[in-house]
Design an enzyme around this catalytic site. Structure first.
Site, PDB file in Angstrom:
ATOM      1  N   ASP A   1       0.187 -55.508 -74.462  1.00  0.00           N
ATOM      2  CA  ASP A   1      -0.153 -54.745 -73.255  1.00  0.00           C
ATOM      3  C   ASP A   1      -1.064 -55.617 -72.399  1.00  0.00           C
ATOM      4  O   ASP A   1      -1.348 -56.765 -72.758  1.00  0.00           O
ATOM      5  CB  ASP A   1      -0.826 -53.406 -73.627  1.00  0.00           C
ATOM      6  CG  ASP A   1      -0.491 -52.315 -72.612  1.00  0.00           C
ATOM      7  OD1 ASP A   1      -0.679 -52.553 -71.403  1.00  0.00           O
ATOM      8  OD2 ASP A   1      -0.030 -51.232 -73.027  1.00  0.00           O
TER       9      ASP A   1
ATOM     10  N   HIS B   1       2.827 -53.870 -67.663  1.00  0.00           N
ATOM     11  CA  HIS B   1       1.894 -53.924 -68.810  1.00  0.00           C
ATOM     12  C   HIS B   1       1.934 -55.313 -69.462  1.00  0.00           C
ATOM     13  O   HIS B   1       1.984 -55.428 -70.695  1.00  0.00           O
ATOM     14  CB  HIS B   1       2.216 -52.833 -69.838  1.00  0.00           C
ATOM     15  CG  HIS B   1       1.743 -51.464 -69.421  1.00  0.00           C
ATOM     16  ND1 HIS B   1       0.423 -51.095 -69.436  1.00  0.00           N
ATOM     17  CD2 HIS B   1       2.421 -50.388 -68.957  1.00  0.00           C
ATOM     18  CE1 HIS B   1       0.303 -49.836 -69.027  1.00  0.00           C
ATOM     19  NE2 HIS B   1       1.506 -49.389 -68.717  1.00  0.00           N
TER      20      HIS B   1
ATOM     21  N   GLU C   1       5.485 -47.475 -66.496  1.00  0.00           N
ATOM     22  CA  GLU C   1       4.460 -47.805 -65.503  1.00  0.00           C
ATOM     23  C   GLU C   1       4.584 -49.231 -64.971  1.00  0.00           C
ATOM     24  O   GLU C   1       3.713 -50.059 -65.168  1.00  0.00           O
ATOM     25  CB  GLU C   1       3.066 -47.599 -66.120  1.00  0.00           C
ATOM     26  CG  GLU C   1       2.842 -46.164 -66.549  1.00  0.00           C
ATOM     27  CD  GLU C   1       1.506 -45.923 -67.244  1.00  0.00           C
ATOM     28  OE1 GLU C   1       0.965 -44.822 -67.096  1.00  0.00           O
ATOM     29  OE2 GLU C   1       1.006 -46.829 -67.944  1.00  0.00           O
TER      30      GLU C   1
HETATM   31  C1  TNX Z   1       0.012 -43.818 -70.358  1.00  0.00           C
HETATM   32  S1  TNX Z   1       2.362 -43.379 -72.059  1.00  0.00           S
HETATM   33  C2  TNX Z   1       0.489 -45.015 -70.862  1.00  0.00           C
HETATM   34  C3  TNX Z   1      -0.391 -45.849 -71.704  1.00  0.00           C
HETATM   35  C4  TNX Z   1      -1.793 -45.288 -71.777  1.00  0.00           C
HETATM   36  C5  TNX Z   1      -1.732 -43.794 -71.965  1.00  0.00           C
HETATM   37  C6  TNX Z   1      -3.085 -43.170 -72.148  1.00  0.00           C
HETATM   38  C7  TNX Z   1       2.730 -44.687 -71.537  1.00  0.00           C
HETATM   39  C8  TNX Z   1       4.073 -45.040 -71.840  1.00  0.00           C
HETATM   40  N1  TNX Z   1       1.815 -45.383 -70.816  1.00  0.00           N
HETATM   41  O1  TNX Z   1      -0.388 -47.166 -71.224  1.00  0.00           O
HETATM   42  O2  TNX Z   1      -2.437 -45.899 -72.856  1.00  0.00           O
HETATM   43  O3  TNX Z   1      -1.109 -43.217 -70.849  1.00  0.00           O
HETATM   44  O4  TNX Z   1      -2.974 -41.826 -72.537  1.00  0.00           O
END
Ligand code: TNX
Length: 505
Positions: free
Chosen positions: A170, A240, A302
């Site tokens: 990440d 990420h 994301e």
């Molecule tokens: C969203 S869930 C994210 C993570 C974060 C998390 C914290 C997801 C696929 N992405 O990168 O750690 O929320 O709750």
């Protein structure tokens, strides 16, 4: 009274007890010999007896019977003997997990002082609801070492959970050694500082580092295999990726970065050059060498599109492929990986956002956002794993009056978790069959220590295990609450620093 978690399909109490002694003998049909060996080792740790070479008449038998479904078992305990029947080793193993829960909790400890090891006579028939019974563990935001992961695998197995999804990469850290790209861990495995809780102004002032060597990962995989846990690796792309870009800036879109100390979504993503796709194929090659898992997780969540909007290369790619926009570009990227994994006999799984711009043909969806995506995927014939943040994010706090790392962090009580319905609305029973199962998430932005991880995970993981294993008509929160104190006793024997339990029913 038994306090089995997860609750089996059927349980009938018999008369009397089976008493384990130094001359109780474990006997297994040949295919179950490894399960018997592991079980005997576990019993030796607490009782001090070596029951594989014992010669007495009281027996624990592991027998193969062809007609039971995969992972199912039958367990009979009577005064004279214990028998576990299954069609395969996984079922036999789950029989031993249930049997452990019938003995005093000290059976899970080391060199216990217990003098009489008795288990009530019962007849149990059992099989799982879902085939994917998962826990996710984020070792990027905070690293957890091999010893801790091995212990965690034992805890999963005790709850009949069978998938460990390791979130290995990440923005804040790359944790898997890659031979071809050593800087991923040399540079990407260390950050200079760490954001405290969710305040972008406040940092711990401490660097954070760590990674698994390939030897570590192989050991984890082997240990998990012996306990019927599949380790699913996650290599995040195309977002990420800040830690990877800190190590290899040529993968990026021109903005220099360091491994970030900040949580949240970062604008920095990889470029879409052929060389970058090749980089990910190379990394996936090494991941596939280590992890035999059929599913390989490629993240996909994301991924902000700002950099691609500004990038000449990305825009040229969009034109060349005749794509509508950057969302389709993301979809194209994921499709390349889908095709690659498929060519190697594996399957791609990714987070909700891989739906954007169209789901790759062979892809399975891990649903963390709303159910609409799940419905869409199921209706178009894709498999899904339900991992929704609404119920299964165990980085969220457990109690309304608990101090929160961030004011907006939601509350997920034990009851919230237990009340989760993993079958999305408006799908047919046939479509629902494509729900492979459920998985809870342990994101570790605010989980800085092993004790805290225990606290966030348990007892909510016990509720998740019952959702995953026990058939819905047997699920009952009040009954679960009645069984939980006995089970928490087991967790304490295992040294688990679980959160307090305040019954509501
Ligand atoms: C969203 S869930 C994210 C993570 C974060 C998390 C914290 C997801 C696929 N992405 O990168 O750690 O929320 O709750």
């Amino acid at each position: 009274m038994t306090s089995l978690i997860p609750l089996p399909t059927s349980l009938r109490l018999g008369e009397g007890v089976f008493v384990l002694s130094a001359d109780s003998r474990i006997e297994a049909d040949t295919p179950f010999a490894p399960v018997a060996k592991l079980f005997a080792e576990e019993l030796r740790r607490s009782t001090g007896w070596d029951l594989l070479s014992a010669v007495g008449a009281a027996r624990i038998e592991l027998r193969m019977v062809a007609e039971l479904p995969n992972e199912a078992y039958r367990l009979r305990v009577s005064r004279e003997r214990i028998s576990i029947e299954a069609s395969g080793p996984a079922g036999a193993f789950y029989g031993t997990r249930t049997l452990l829960q019938l003995f005093p909790s000290a059976i899970l400890g080391k060199q216990a002082e217990v003098r009489v090891w008795s288990a009530s006579a019962v007849e149990i028939e059992d099989s799982p609801r879902f085939s994917w019974r998962g826990s996710h563990l984020d070792v990027s935001r905070h690293f957890f070492n091999k010893a801790f992961v091995l212990r965690y695998i034992d805890l999963l197995a005790l709850h009949k959970l069978n998938v460990l999804h390791l979130h290995l990469t990440d923005d804040q850290g790359w944790r898997m050694e890659v031979r071809k790209y050593p800087r991923l861990t040399e540079v990407g495995g260390r950050r200079a500082d760490t954001m405290l809780n969710y305040d972008p102004e406040v940092y711990t002032g401490e660097p954070h580092e760590g990674f698994f060597t390939q030897a570590d990962l192989r050991e984890i995989v082997r240990y998990a295999q012996d306990r019927f846990v599949t380790v699913v690796p996650e290599i995040e792309m195309p977002g990420h990726v800040v830690a990877a870009l800190a190590a290899y800036p040529e993968l990026g879109n021109g903005t220099p970065v360091e491994v970030t100390p900040k949580w949240g979504v970062h604008e920095t993503v990889v470029n879409v050059k052929d060389s970058t796709l090749q980089f990910f194929r190379d990394v996936l090659d090494e991941a596939m060498e280590i992890f035999p898992s059929r599913f390989i997780h490629i993240g996909g969540d994301e991924c902000p599109k700002e950099e691609w909007k500004r990038s000449e290369d990305a825009q040229a790619r969009i034109r060349e492929l005749g794509l509508a926009d950057e969302h389709e570009l993301q979809s194209w990227f994921i499709r390349q990986m889908d095709a690659y994994l498929e060519s190697k006999g594996r399957r791609l799984i990714g987070w909700s956002e891989i739906l954007e711009g169209g789901l790759a043909p062979g892809a399975a969806l891990m649903v963390w956002l709303g159910t609409e995506g799940a419905v869409q995927a199921l209706k178009s014939g894709h498999d899904v794993v339900m991992a929704q943040s609404s119920h299964l994010y165990f980085d969220h706090v457990q109690f309304a009056d608990e101090e929160k790392p961030a004011a907006w962090l939601p509350v997920k009580t034990l009851q919230t978790v237990y009340g989760y319905n993993p079958i999305p609305p408006d799908v047919t029973p046939d479509e629902a069959l494509r729900v492979l199962g459920i998985q809870y998430q342990l994101w570790t932005e605010y989980i800085r220590s092993e004790d805290r991880l225990d606290y966030q995970a348990f007892p909510r993981a016990c509720a998740a295990a019952e959702l995953a294993w026990t058939k819905p008509d047997r699920q009952n929160f009040a009954d679960f609450e009645r069984r939980l104190p006995g089970h928490l006793e087991r967790l304490r024997v295992l040294g688990v620093k679980h959160a307090p339990f305040h019954p509501v029913s």
